[in-house]
Every structure is written in structure tokens, then in C-alpha cells.
Design an enzyme around this catalytic site. Structure first.
Site, PDB file in Angstrom:
ATOM      1  CE  LYS A  93      -4.248  -2.095   0.693  1.00  0.00           C
ATOM      2  NZ  LYS A  93      -3.780  -3.526   0.732  1.00  0.00           N
TER       3      LYS A  93
HETATM    4  C1  LIG Z   1      -4.098  -4.741   0.234  1.00  0.00           C
HETATM    5  C2  LIG Z   1      -3.648  -6.154  -0.009  1.00  0.00           C
HETATM    6  C3  LIG Z   1      -3.844  -7.118  -0.793  1.00  0.00           C
HETATM    7  C4  LIG Z   1      -4.816  -7.033  -1.830  1.00  0.00           C
HETATM    8  O1  LIG Z   1      -4.514  -5.843  -2.567  1.00  0.00           O
HETATM    9  P1  LIG Z   1      -6.012  -5.272  -3.513  1.00  0.00           P
HETATM   10  O2  LIG Z   1      -5.342  -4.229  -4.561  1.00  0.00           O
HETATM   11  O3  LIG Z   1      -7.045  -4.803  -2.622  1.00  0.00           O
HETATM   12  O4  LIG Z   1      -6.339  -6.509  -4.353  1.00  0.00           O
HETATM   13  C5  LIG Z   1      -2.956  -8.241  -0.664  1.00  0.00           C
HETATM   14  N1  LIG Z   1      -2.067  -8.321   0.082  1.00  0.00           N
HETATM   15  C6  LIG Z   1      -1.795  -7.368   1.032  1.00  0.00           C
HETATM   16  C7  LIG Z   1      -0.667  -7.530   2.050  1.00  0.00           C
HETATM   17  C8  LIG Z   1      -2.526  -6.288   1.381  1.00  0.00           C
HETATM   18  O5  LIG Z   1      -2.299  -5.255   1.925  1.00  0.00           O
END
Ligand SMILES: *Cc1c(COP(=O)(O)O)cnc(C)c1O
Length: 495
Positions: free
Chosen positions: A113
Site C-alpha cells: 500500500k
Molecule cells: C491490500 C492487500 C492485498 C490486496 O490488494 P488489492 O489491491 O485490494 O487486490 C494483498 N495483500 C496485502 C498484504 C494487502 O495489504
């Protein structure tokens, strides 16, 4: 270049307006009207560039209102200055002869993120200036763990912004909670909500649609916006790392110009894999995009059958950031695959809202089948993969990444397709110590932050600095509210 709503193409705005609004007025998602294409020598041109330079190159074509020097300054603030503990920002690690791992978690909060949320505040505050918006923006976030911390870190002490994060009281890992409650910064707030993630999210949605509140806040000089992945400003920075991964493989001689590679992504809200799709549409030679889910496998079924049906049991798994039954960003893919048929998308979303189910038409289903593959993996299998990866490759991976490795292996077994593949690695294993230790055969895990040292002691892998520093940080936020009182927290913070 303009952006349009996936539910009504006549709702049209500039990039800066799309980023400032977050969501279109009709509830649709703002999406580029035309996707820019990379020029035929762009990948060659980017081969020797730094990550920051690649970000400027790729993002520039989507953001005509922003100058290259503005974007360069954003990229060096977001990805430079020691914020990432890897010089390459997003290193590509070779696992075996045909498998590579794109490590997206070297940023300040140890999850992917950060890639978007380190950039979004710069895009957003510059957009306010371009649109002559004189109010201060307040970002509201409902988080199941990773987004909240990454957004807090991205927005902390950013001028003309406030940020308030709500997390479910018993729904995040101990490390995740500590990361949020020790957050520094003068413009931040963190509060837990009694209930689960859905309670927190429903509460935030209710606040967004409260007209009287909106007016009251405007009177105080504030407006509300979102940092969730429905905001175009979050999807765009994610396209960059897929382009970058391909450039790295070219530069290091693992592939030749024009070679196809597959990409496998652990998926929840469909933001990350959607960015890979866009990178492919721009001209990066991707073969299959492999969508990996945990036991909440609504996307696996959808990509295989064309039927999206959220009427099913919800599971709390070891990969909580993928525990989701409504993948918001899928809407943007439907818009693209239907040839921008806004009425069709609007219809599907209305059905999803009313019945929890829709079925796409045959031409869309065929395209899904052509470009995507999908699979899922349960908790027991997830832990097996972590153990196996450690034994065979001395490579420590987190639970989300493990789901992707497992699904890639299933795909290769079923299809025989041995095209080189890049797995998106979305979090540091140290964010999910308990389950990773369990996978390595440890039955008794330490309390609190001691679990970090336990995992490090066992494997010899150092604890990432932002997590190692947690034990010395004072807890600043202890508030907890019932869902009905979330709005009081907003009013209190924006006094
Ligand atoms: C948010 C997240 C995901 C999922 O990603 P999306 O873009 O919502 O599909 C997968 N793994 C981790 C560790 C995340 O924080």
C-alpha cells in the site's frame, strides 16, 4: 486527457478533479477515457532509469496538467530520501529459473500500500491548488489493517490535510494495531470501532453520504475525501511497478525485448491486479494475469464462469487483507472489457447491490478467459507454501504472497505454461509473524513485539526498521467507539 465515470460517461473531469473527488458523483469509479500507449522504444528507454524516473515517465502520460518537474519532485519525495529500505525501491528477486518475486513492501509501513499512499498525498494536495480549492481535505479511512497505517504515514504532517482512520477493534493483527496507535504527526487521528471491518466501512460510508454533516464541515473549512483504492490516485502509481519489473528483467538479461511474462497477484479489492492489466494494455508484453485468492474465492469463480456471486460464507483467514467479497475495482475492468459500455456496467452494479449477483455477457466472459487465470488456496496450504519456500529457497514470505505462489504453482501444473512469471509480494512476513512462525513449525509464539525478534532469531532475517522501532514508541491513540458514534470523532477532530 479526461476521466469518466464507469457508470455514466457523460460525467467527465480532469485528472486533478478525479483525484480530488475520489469517487464519481453517481457512485461509479473515475477511469481514463483513453488509455495512453507506451511508445515502441519506451521500455528500452526506461531500462537504465531509476524507479523514480520510471514513475515520472509512466505517470506523466496520465497527468497532462502536471509538469515533469512537479512529478519528479513528487517521485523523489515519495520513493527517495531513505523512505524505502531498498535502493531499487521495488527489487525483483529471482526465486528459480522461471520465477521472480516483485518485493513491494520495502516502504515505511512494510506493505505494498505504501507504493500508492506515499504518492497520493502529493498528487492530492497539488490537485487542490490546481482546482483552486481553499478548504482543507480530511481523509477518512476504514481499514482492515494495511491501508490505515500506510495512509497515516503518507499523509502525516502534509499541509492542508487531516486524516482519521477507523479500524475494527478485534479485526487487525497485534503488530498492525500497534503500528496505527503509535502513529506520529499533528494532523492524524486513529480510533477503533466496536465490530468487524464491515461495521467500520459501513460507518465511514454513512459519514460520506451525510449531507448535513458535509455542510457543517464546509462551514468549518473542511471537505471529506477517500484514500481507498477506488481513488484513481491510488491505482496510477501501481501501474509503475509492473512496467518497472519488466524493465528490470530486460536490463538484467533475464528476458529479451518482446518476450512475454505472466504476472500472479494476491488479490482482494482488485486494485493491484487491475494496475497490471493497465500496464499490459499500455504495451508491456504480459501473457496471463493470474488472480490469486484465499478461501474467499469469489473472484476465482467469477473469472472462471463469468458469474459474480457474493452470497457465500465469509471466512477470516491468515491473509486478512484479501478477506473481501466485494472487489470494488473489478468495475473498472468490466468498463474496459465491455468497450466502455457504461449502461451495462451500471446494470451489473445495480444487480450486485440488489441481489449480490450478476453474470457478464459472453463476449466479456471470453475476454476474461483470454487474459486472466485464477485460483485459490486455503490457510493450511498457505502455511505449507511458506515452509516449503523457506526450506527450498531460504526465502521468507508472508501469508498473502504465499497464496500467490501456491496459485501460480497450480496454474503451471494445470496448463503446463512455463512462461517466466512475476509474483507480486505484497507484505513483509514480519507483519504476520504468528502465522509465519506457525508455518515454520513454531507452536508457541511470543507476546507483543517480542514476536518480531522471535521470527528474526529463528531465520536470521533482520526485522524491518519501521517494525523494530515499534517497541519504543508511546501509544497515542486508545479511543474506541460504537459505530453510531464515529461521526462524533470526525466532528471532534475537525473542531
Ligand atoms: C491490500 C492487500 C492485498 C490486496 O490488494 P488489492 O489491491 O485490494 O487486490 C494483498 N495483500 C496485502 C498484504 C494487502 O495489504
Amino acid at each position: 486527457m479526461y476521466y469518466v465515470s464507469t457508470r455514466d460517461k457523460s460525467l467527465r473531469c480532469t485528472a486533478s478533479e478525479a483525484i480530488q473527488q475520489g469517487l464519481a458523483a453517481d457512485g461509479g469509479l473515475m477511469t481514463p477515457e483513453v488509455l495512453p500507449k507506451l511508445s515502441h522504444n519506451a521500455l528500452d528507454t526506461m531500462r537504465e532509469m531509476s524507479y523514480q524516473q520510471r514513475a515520472v515517465y509512466v505517470m506523466g502520460s496520465f497527468l497532462e496538467e502536471f509538469t515533469a518537474s512537479e512529478l519528479s519532485s513528487f517521485a523523489s519525495k515519495a520513493y527517495g530520501g531513505g523512505k524505502f529500505d531498498a535502493k531499487q525501491v521495488v527489487p525483483v528477486r529471482q526465486v528459480d529459473g522461471e520465477t521472480y518475486c516483485l518485493e513491494l513492501w520495502h516502504g515505511p509501513t512494510c506493505a505494498f500500500k505504501d507504493m500508492a499512499l506515499q504518492m497520493l498525498p502529493h498528487l492530492l494536495t497539488a490537485s487542490l491548488v490546481k482546482n483552486q480549492e481553499d478548504k482543507t481535505v480530511c481523509i477518512l479511512v476504514a481499514t482492515s489493517g494495511d491501508t490505515g497505517k500506510a495512509a497515516l504515514e503518507g499523509f502525516r504532517d502534509v499541509d492542508r490535510t487531516r486524516i482519521l482512520v477507523f479500524y475494527p477493534k478485534d479485526g487487525v493483527s497485534a503488530i498492525q494495531q500497534l503500528q496505527m496507535c503509535t502513529q506520529e504527526g499533528g494532523n492524524v487521528g486513529v480510533c477503533s470501532v466496536v465490530g468487524n471491518f464491515d461495521d467500520a466501512q459501513t460507518g465511514v460510508k454513512r459519514i460520506f453520504s451525510d449531507e448535513a454533516l458535509r455542510e457543517q464541515l464546509a462551514g468549518r473549512g473542511y471537505f471529506l475525501s477517500s484514500a481507498n483504492s477506488i481513488n484513481w490516485g491510488r491505482v496510477l502509481p501501481q501501474i509503475v511497478y509492473y512496467v518497472s519489473a519488466y524493465c528490470d528483467l530486460l536490463r538484467d538479461g533475464h528476458i529479451q525485448k518482446g518476450d512475454k511474462i505472466n504476472v500472479c497477484v494476491p488479490t482482494g479489492n482488485f486494485g493491484n491486479i487491475l494496475a497490471a492489466y493497465y500496464a499490459g494494455e499500455m504495451g508491456v508484453p504480459f501473457g496471463k494475469l493470474i488472480c490469486a485468492s484465499n478461501s474467499n474465492n469469489v473472484l476465482t469463480d467469477f473469472l472462471k464462469t463469468g458469474v459474480y456471486d457474493r452470497n457465500r460464507t465469509f471466512y477470516n483467514t491468515m491473509s486478512p487483507s484479501m478477506d473481501i467479497l466485494i472487489s470494488s475495482n473489478l468495475e473498472r475492468l468490466l468498463f474496459a472489457l465491455s468497450g466502455h459500455d457504461d449502461a451495462l456496467v451500471r446494470g451489473y452494479m445495480a444487480q450486485l447491490n440488489q441481489t449480490g449477483r450478476y453474470e457478464v455477457e459472453e463476449p466479456i466472459r471470453r475476454q476474461l478467459e483470454k487474459r486472466f487465470a485464477a485460483g485459490f488456496c486455503d490457510d493450511a496450504e498457505t502455511q505449507k507454501v511458506i515452509g516449503k519456500m523457506w526450506q527450498e529457497h531460504h526465502y521468507l514470505i508472508d501469508t498473502h504472497t504465499a497464496v500467490a505462489f501456491d496459485v501460480l504453482e497450480q496454474y503451471r501444473r494445470e496448463t503446463g505454461d512455463r512462461t517466466p512469471a512475476v509474483v507480486a509480494s505484497t507484505a513483509s512476513p514480519f507483519k504476520f509473524c504468528d502465522n509465519v512462525l506457525g508455518a515454520l513449525g513454531v507452536t508457541r509464539t511470543a507476546e507483543g513485539t517480542a514476536v518480531l525478534d522471535q521470527l528474526s532469531g529463528l531465520t536470521g532475517v533482520p526485522v524491518p526498521a519501521p517494525l523494530a522501532g515499534l517497541k519504543d514508541k508511546p501509544v497515542r491513540f486508545r479511543q474506541s467507539v460504537e459505530r453510531e458514534h464515529m461521526v462524533d470523532q470526525v466532528l471532534e477532530m475537525l473542531r
